[in-house]
Design an enzyme around this catalytic site. Sequence first.
Site, short mmCIF file in Angstrom:
data_model
loop_
_atom_site.label_atom_id
_atom_site.label_comp_id
_atom_site.label_asym_id
_atom_site.label_seq_id
_atom_site.Cartn_x
_atom_site.Cartn_y
_atom_site.Cartn_z
N CYS A 232 0.73 -1.21 0.10
CA CYS A 232 -0.12 -0.16 0.03
C CYS A 232 1.05 1.23 -0.03
O CYS A 232 1.86 1.27 0.69
CB CYS A 232 -0.79 0.11 1.33
SG CYS A 232 -1.99 1.40 1.43
N HIS B 293 -9.51 -4.78 -0.17
CA HIS B 293 -8.42 -4.10 0.27
C HIS B 293 -9.01 -2.65 0.41
O HIS B 293 -8.72 -2.00 1.19
CB HIS B 293 -7.22 -4.03 -0.50
CG HIS B 293 -5.93 -3.37 -0.37
ND1 HIS B 293 -4.75 -3.84 0.02
CD2 HIS B 293 -5.89 -1.87 -0.28
CE1 HIS B 293 -3.81 -2.83 0.43
NE2 HIS B 293 -4.58 -1.80 0.25
N GLU B 294 -9.66 -2.33 -0.69
CA GLU B 294 -10.19 -0.79 -0.79
C GLU B 294 -11.29 -0.73 0.26
O GLU B 294 -11.57 0.36 0.99
CB GLU B 294 -10.80 -0.48 -1.99
CG GLU B 294 -9.56 -0.71 -3.27
CD GLU B 294 -8.31 0.31 -3.02
OE1 GLU B 294 -8.37 1.25 -2.26
OE2 GLU B 294 -7.34 -0.23 -3.33
N HIS C 280 -10.20 0.21 3.41
CA HIS C 280 -9.83 1.65 3.65
C HIS C 280 -11.16 2.34 4.38
O HIS C 280 -10.81 3.48 5.00
CB HIS C 280 -9.40 2.07 2.52
CG HIS C 280 -7.86 1.98 2.34
ND1 HIS C 280 -6.89 2.40 3.27
CD2 HIS C 280 -7.03 1.25 1.35
CE1 HIS C 280 -5.60 2.07 2.70
NE2 HIS C 280 -5.70 1.30 1.86
#
Length: 220
Positions: free
Chosen positions: A138, A180-181, A184
């Site tokens: 990242c 993954h996003e 966030h």
Amino acid sequence: MKINNFLLLVFSPLLMHAQPTQKSDFTAQEIELIQSGTAEDPMRVLLTTNEDDLAFLTQQAQPINPNSENLQLLADRMLTTVNDPKTRGVGIAAPQVGISRQAFLVKRLDKINAPFELFINPKITWYSDVKRYGQEGCLSIPDQTGKVYRSLVIQIEYCDLEGNEHKEVIEGYTAVICQHEYDHLNGVLFLDQIERSEGFNYAKSETKNALYYELLPPTP
């Protein structure tokens, strides 16, 4: 920067919350940040090495009205950022560019020409028990990578810029990017996922089933 099969690069800037304006659902500070450049201007990315950035990246993002008038410009600038040679990757979330809102861009590697698509107010409603163990990184976490367990298949609901609602089943590496996003948006970093997976027991899939990918036929 070359993206390999397992390296997931993501990116990041900064803005603290206030009450959203009635006109666009963005705060005045968010609007100022979004409008600080054109669609062709990349945005600053947040880094966990910065104390204020880290505090921002680990907070819960807020929902956004898909009809907000500055959302298209935000999407355009996020796309410019994720395609910029300095911050190139396969996904980017709004909090990583300083907008704590529930939206992210994902490179749809499961589609022809692998377009980037915007997911607004996404919700992953199902995760497969079959996991993929792959390397992630990242750009919000400089010089660190690690192997993360991610579901091989997910079901996700989201809205697009035209206000259309979608429900999709996504698999493979594109599903990994989405997870993954999505993390966030919930203030979770991939290092947190690695720590959370400690203590869980996993059996290699080939000891239970032989798994194969069906490859798309070559285009003429």
